[in-house]
Scaffold this motif. Structure first.
Motif, PDB file in Angstrom:
ATOM      1  N   ILE A  27       0.835  -1.194   0.000  1.00  0.00           N
ATOM      2  CA  ILE A  27       0.000   0.000   0.000  1.00  0.00           C
ATOM      3  C   ILE A  27       0.874   1.250   0.000  1.00  0.00           C
ATOM      4  CG2 ILE A  27      -1.637   1.331   1.401  1.00  0.00           C
ATOM      5  CD1 ILE A  27      -2.810  -1.363   2.328  1.00  0.00           C
ATOM      6  N   ASP A  28       1.991   1.188   0.719  1.00  0.00           N
ATOM      7  CA  ASP A  28       2.927   2.308   0.763  1.00  0.00           C
ATOM      8  C   ASP A  28       3.513   2.598  -0.616  1.00  0.00           C
ATOM      9  OD1 ASP A  28       4.280   4.237   2.526  1.00  0.00           O
ATOM     10  OD2 ASP A  28       6.104   3.193   1.922  1.00  0.00           O
ATOM     11  N   ALA A  29       3.537   1.554  -1.470  1.00  0.00           N
ATOM     12  CA  ALA A  29       4.028   1.710  -2.845  1.00  0.00           C
ATOM     13  C   ALA A  29       2.903   2.104  -3.802  1.00  0.00           C
ATOM     14  CB  ALA A  29       4.689   0.418  -3.314  1.00  0.00           C
ATOM     15  N   GLN A  30       1.801   2.600  -3.229  1.00  0.00           N
ATOM     16  CA  GLN A  30       0.660   3.086  -4.014  1.00  0.00           C
ATOM     17  C   GLN A  30      -0.023   1.967  -4.786  1.00  0.00           C
ATOM     18  OE1 GLN A  30      -0.162   6.357  -3.445  1.00  0.00           O
ATOM     19  NE2 GLN A  30       1.609   6.250  -2.076  1.00  0.00           N
ATOM     20  N   LYS A  31      -0.081   0.774  -4.196  1.00  0.00           N
ATOM     21  CA  LYS A  31      -0.760  -0.353  -4.821  1.00  0.00           C
ATOM     22  C   LYS A  31      -2.086  -0.616  -4.111  1.00  0.00           C
ATOM     23  CE  LYS A  31       2.765  -1.000  -7.522  1.00  0.00           C
ATOM     24  NZ  LYS A  31       2.700  -0.630  -8.961  1.00  0.00           N
ATOM     25  N   ASN A  32      -3.072  -1.064  -4.892  1.00  0.00           N
ATOM     26  CA  ASN A  32      -4.345  -1.476  -4.311  1.00  0.00           C
ATOM     27  C   ASN A  32      -4.214  -2.926  -3.838  1.00  0.00           C
ATOM     28  OD1 ASN A  32      -5.645   0.976  -4.920  1.00  0.00           O
ATOM     29  ND2 ASN A  32      -6.066   0.285  -7.008  1.00  0.00           N
ATOM     30  N   VAL A  33      -4.466  -3.146  -2.552  1.00  0.00           N
ATOM     31  CA  VAL A  33      -4.222  -4.459  -1.950  1.00  0.00           C
ATOM     32  C   VAL A  33      -5.490  -4.951  -1.244  1.00  0.00           C
ATOM     33  CG1 VAL A  33      -2.796  -5.786  -0.349  1.00  0.00           C
ATOM     34  CG2 VAL A  33      -1.800  -3.849  -1.592  1.00  0.00           C
ATOM     35  N   LEU A  34      -5.800  -6.214  -1.468  1.00  0.00           N
ATOM     36  CA  LEU A  34      -6.892  -6.883  -0.766  1.00  0.00           C
ATOM     37  C   LEU A  34      -6.328  -8.055   0.017  1.00  0.00           C
ATOM     38  CD1 LEU A  34      -9.928  -7.442  -0.185  1.00  0.00           C
ATOM     39  CD2 LEU A  34      -9.919  -8.901  -2.239  1.00  0.00           C
ATOM     40  N   VAL A  35      -6.669  -8.136   1.295  1.00  0.00           N
ATOM     41  CA  VAL A  35      -6.302  -9.283   2.122  1.00  0.00           C
ATOM     42  C   VAL A  35      -7.544 -10.149   2.306  1.00  0.00           C
ATOM     43  CG1 VAL A  35      -5.552 -10.053   4.405  1.00  0.00           C
ATOM     44  CG2 VAL A  35      -4.444  -8.086   3.324  1.00  0.00           C
ATOM     45  N   TYR A  37      -7.888  -4.871  -7.822  1.00  0.00           N
ATOM     46  CA  TYR A  37      -6.732  -4.828  -6.934  1.00  0.00           C
ATOM     47  C   TYR A  37      -5.458  -5.255  -7.659  1.00  0.00           C
ATOM     48  CZ  TYR A  37     -10.129  -4.354  -3.179  1.00  0.00           C
ATOM     49  OH  TYR A  37     -11.147  -3.899  -2.381  1.00  0.00           O
ATOM     50  N   ASP A  38      -4.369  -4.576  -7.306  1.00  0.00           N
ATOM     51  CA  ASP A  38      -3.064  -4.940  -7.859  1.00  0.00           C
ATOM     52  C   ASP A  38      -2.525  -6.209  -7.218  1.00  0.00           C
ATOM     53  OD1 ASP A  38      -2.859  -2.540  -9.487  1.00  0.00           O
ATOM     54  OD2 ASP A  38      -2.540  -1.462  -7.601  1.00  0.00           O
ATOM     55  N   TYR A  39      -2.808  -6.366  -5.929  1.00  0.00           N
ATOM     56  CA  TYR A  39      -2.300  -7.520  -5.187  1.00  0.00           C
ATOM     57  C   TYR A  39      -3.398  -8.090  -4.297  1.00  0.00           C
ATOM     58  CZ  TYR A  39       2.379  -6.162  -6.625  1.00  0.00           C
ATOM     59  OH  TYR A  39       3.483  -5.851  -7.374  1.00  0.00           O
ATOM     60  N   ILE A  40      -3.451  -9.413  -4.243  1.00  0.00           N
ATOM     61  CA  ILE A  40      -4.366 -10.120  -3.355  1.00  0.00           C
ATOM     62  C   ILE A  40      -3.531 -11.039  -2.477  1.00  0.00           C
ATOM     63  CG2 ILE A  40      -6.279 -11.760  -3.208  1.00  0.00           C
ATOM     64  CD1 ILE A  40      -7.212 -10.727  -5.944  1.00  0.00           C
ATOM     65  N   LEU A  41      -3.638 -10.852  -1.166  1.00  0.00           N
ATOM     66  CA  LEU A  41      -2.921 -11.680  -0.202  1.00  0.00           C
ATOM     67  C   LEU A  41      -3.917 -12.592   0.503  1.00  0.00           C
ATOM     68  CD1 LEU A  41      -0.578  -8.994   1.436  1.00  0.00           C
ATOM     69  CD2 LEU A  41      -0.274 -10.252  -0.697  1.00  0.00           C
ATOM     70  N   ILE A  42      -3.675 -13.889   0.457  1.00  0.00           N
ATOM     71  CA  ILE A  42      -4.581 -14.866   1.055  1.00  0.00           C
ATOM     72  C   ILE A  42      -3.912 -15.491   2.272  1.00  0.00           C
ATOM     73  CG2 ILE A  42      -5.923 -16.961   0.678  1.00  0.00           C
ATOM     74  CD1 ILE A  42      -5.903 -16.359  -2.301  1.00  0.00           C
ATOM     75  N   ASP A  43      -4.495 -15.260   3.433  1.00  0.00           N
ATOM     76  CA  ASP A  43      -3.987 -15.831   4.686  1.00  0.00           C
ATOM     77  C   ASP A  43      -4.713 -17.155   4.924  1.00  0.00           C
ATOM     78  OD1 ASP A  43      -3.004 -16.400   7.164  1.00  0.00           O
ATOM     79  OD2 ASP A  43      -3.795 -14.644   8.166  1.00  0.00           O
ATOM     80  N   MET A  44      -3.967 -18.267   4.810  1.00  0.00           N
ATOM     81  CA  MET A  44      -4.563 -19.597   4.860  1.00  0.00           C
ATOM     82  C   MET A  44      -4.492 -20.218   6.249  1.00  0.00           C
ATOM     83  SD  MET A  44      -5.802 -20.756   1.963  1.00  0.00           S
ATOM     84  CE  MET A  44      -5.600 -22.537   2.036  1.00  0.00           C
ATOM     85  N   SER A  45      -5.336 -21.232   6.484  1.00  0.00           N
ATOM     86  CA  SER A  45      -5.236 -22.028   7.697  1.00  0.00           C
ATOM     87  C   SER A  45      -3.934 -22.814   7.679  1.00  0.00           C
ATOM     88  CB  SER A  45      -6.417 -23.011   7.790  1.00  0.00           C
ATOM     89  OG  SER A  45      -7.645 -22.333   7.946  1.00  0.00           O
ATOM     90  N   PRO A  46      -3.389 -23.156   8.850  1.00  0.00           N
ATOM     91  CA  PRO A  46      -2.150 -23.939   8.896  1.00  0.00           C
ATOM     92  C   PRO A  46      -2.279 -25.239   8.119  1.00  0.00           C
ATOM     93  CG  PRO A  46      -2.695 -23.089  11.072  1.00  0.00           C
ATOM     94  CD  PRO A  46      -3.869 -22.778  10.202  1.00  0.00           C
ATOM     95  N   ALA A  47      -1.226 -25.582   7.385  1.00  0.00           N
ATOM     96  CA  ALA A  47      -1.278 -26.745   6.494  1.00  0.00           C
ATOM     97  C   ALA A  47      -1.496 -28.052   7.230  1.00  0.00           C
ATOM     98  CB  ALA A  47       0.016 -26.818   5.680  1.00  0.00           C
TER      99      ALA A  47
END
Length: 235
Positions: A49-57, A128-138
């Protein structure tokens, strides 16, 4: 929740790696949980986001969902799913961060369909420029988890959080095997140090064991170690 400041060198290196891989949908995962995956997700999101990117978590961690009270908000009452545009219209914005919370995710059966997830990520990528997916532990398998082979159909890069002093070699090997079996072959391991014991006690023990023949040297070394407070603080 401890968030690594976005200007730290570790986050900067990770940001450069993501850019060099041209990865726009990134999955973050750990072996057992409590390895710092959520903290890393938020830190990387802030740097992007600091790099001016649209981010979705997207929080898909059913075992340890995002603590929304950390942001001072409550879980939304309206549910969303990947099958329709509700995954776009129910995005929460907290502290300049766009977030889809697993706590209001509906229709768990549909999320196991790779076609539905692919189409949803494609729609979200238009915004969004970036999508970050926080997954359950493997290694913590339950019926609510999103199968890794489904995530593999839409992710560009997988970041695996490993906590030194917590994860065993067996944990890491089993996680790697699961990722490879699911088709998540482009992966990088991020080492976390929050569970490592402080260095001071280890140095004292080593000096006492190795310097028995040199008592004066041992006393001098012990004094030097005990005078360094930072050696007795955890990372």
């Amino acid at each position: 929740m401890k968030i690594i400041p976005k200007h730290y060198q570790e986050i900067e290196e990770l940001y450069k790696q993501v850019r060099s891989e041209n990865a726009h949908c990134i999955t973050l995962i750990s072996a057992n949980g409590q390895e710092g995956t959520t903290s890393l997700t938020l830190s990387l999101a802030e740097r992007l986001i600091d790099a001016q990117k649209n981010v979705l978590v997207i929080d898909l961690n059913h075992c340890q969902p995002f603590k929304l009270d950390y942001f001072g908000v409550e879980a939304p009452k309206q549910s969303w799913c990947f099958e329709d545009i509700s995954c776009q219209t129910n995005v929460m914005t907290v502290d300049n961060l766009d977030l889809l919370s697993v706590q209001s995710l509906d229709q768990l059966a549909e999320i196991r369909d790779p076609v539905i997830l692919q189409e949803a990520i494609f729609r979200l990528r238009q915004e969004y420029d970036y999508i970050l997916i926080d997954m359950s532990p493997a290694l913590r398998v339950n019926r609510a988890n999103v199968p890794l082979h489904v995530i593999a159909t839409c992710t560009d890069l997988t970041l695996v959080c490993v906590a030194l002093g917590k994860n065993t070699e067996e944990d890491i090997c089993n996680t790697q095997h699961m990722l490879q079996k699911a088709g998540l072959n482009k992966s990088y391991y991020i080492l976390q140090q929050q569970y490592l014991p402080p260095l001071g006690p280890l140095l004292i023990q080593t000096i006492q064991e190795k310097c028995l023949r040199f008592p004066k040297l041992a006393q001098w070394l012990l004094k030097q170690v005990r005078n360094k407070a930072f050696l007795f603080r955890c990372p």
